[in-house]
Design an enzyme around this catalytic site. Structure first.
Site: not given
Ligand code: RTP
Ligand code: MG
Length: 149
Positions: A13, A53, A113
């Site tokens: 990212k 997204y 992240n």
């Molecule tokens: P990614 O898709 O980026 O690998 O991350 P992930 O599956 O672990 O998490 P996801 O639920 O798909 O969320 C995508 C990205 O959104 C941002 N995020 N911010 N509470 C918050 O501020 C929040 N929650 C999620 C993070 O960058 C996350 O990786």
């Protein structure tokens, strides 16, 4: 791809790129035996990020996420792997991710992240199709990958 393999989508990212973590992150996946089949650096247009997204569009953090992910170039990778899920990434919230994982080693905030990895075969297929054209994906045999890993 061999039978026990699957394809995944990994993305460094904007914070990972700006902190010069691209090489380290790519190296971790390569050393684990992931085979690189597609690679590009780009600043993602808003339309692409909105499609990518789509599932998170109603979440309160969505506008922040759009601003973060569009704030600079990302490095997108297609990789073939022996199925193993997202253990190398660590938990979404870096405060909960174990040391030794990418997020556990490099960051402290969910909104910064550093790296993405697909969460299932189905999302990997969707994500790779969004970020790469067919002719941007390479086909080659890698003995190290197929014979030893
Ligand atoms: P990614 O898709 O980026 O690998 O991350 P992930 O599956 O672990 O998490 P996801 O639920 O798909 O969320 C995508 C990205 O959104 C941002 N995020 N911010 N509470 C918050 O501020 C929040 N929650 C999620 C993070 O960058 C996350 O990786
Ligand atoms: Mg996700």
């Amino acid at each position: 791809m061999a039978e026990r393999e699957e394809r995944t989508f990994i993305m460094v990212k904007p914070d990972g790129v700006q902190r010069s973590l691209v090489g380290d992150i790519m190296e971790r996946f390569e050393q684990r035996g992931y085979k690189l089949v597609g690679l590009k650096m780009m600043t993602a247009p808003k339309e692409l990020l909105e499609m990518y997204y789509h599932e998170l569009r109603e979440r309160p953090f969505f506008p922040k996420l759009m601003a973060y992910m569009g704030s600079g170039p990302v490095v997108a990778m297609g990789m073939d792997i022996v199925a193993q899920g997202r253990a190398m990434l660590g938990a979404t919230d870096p405060l909960k991710s174990a040391p030794g994982t990418i997020r556990g080693d490099f960051c402290q905030a969910t909104g910064r992240n550093v790296c993405h990895g697909s969460d299932s075969k189905a999302s990997a297929a969707r994500e790779i199709a969004l970020w790469f054209r067919d002719n941007e994906l390479s086909h080659y045999t890698n003995d190290h990958h197929t014979k030893w890993v």
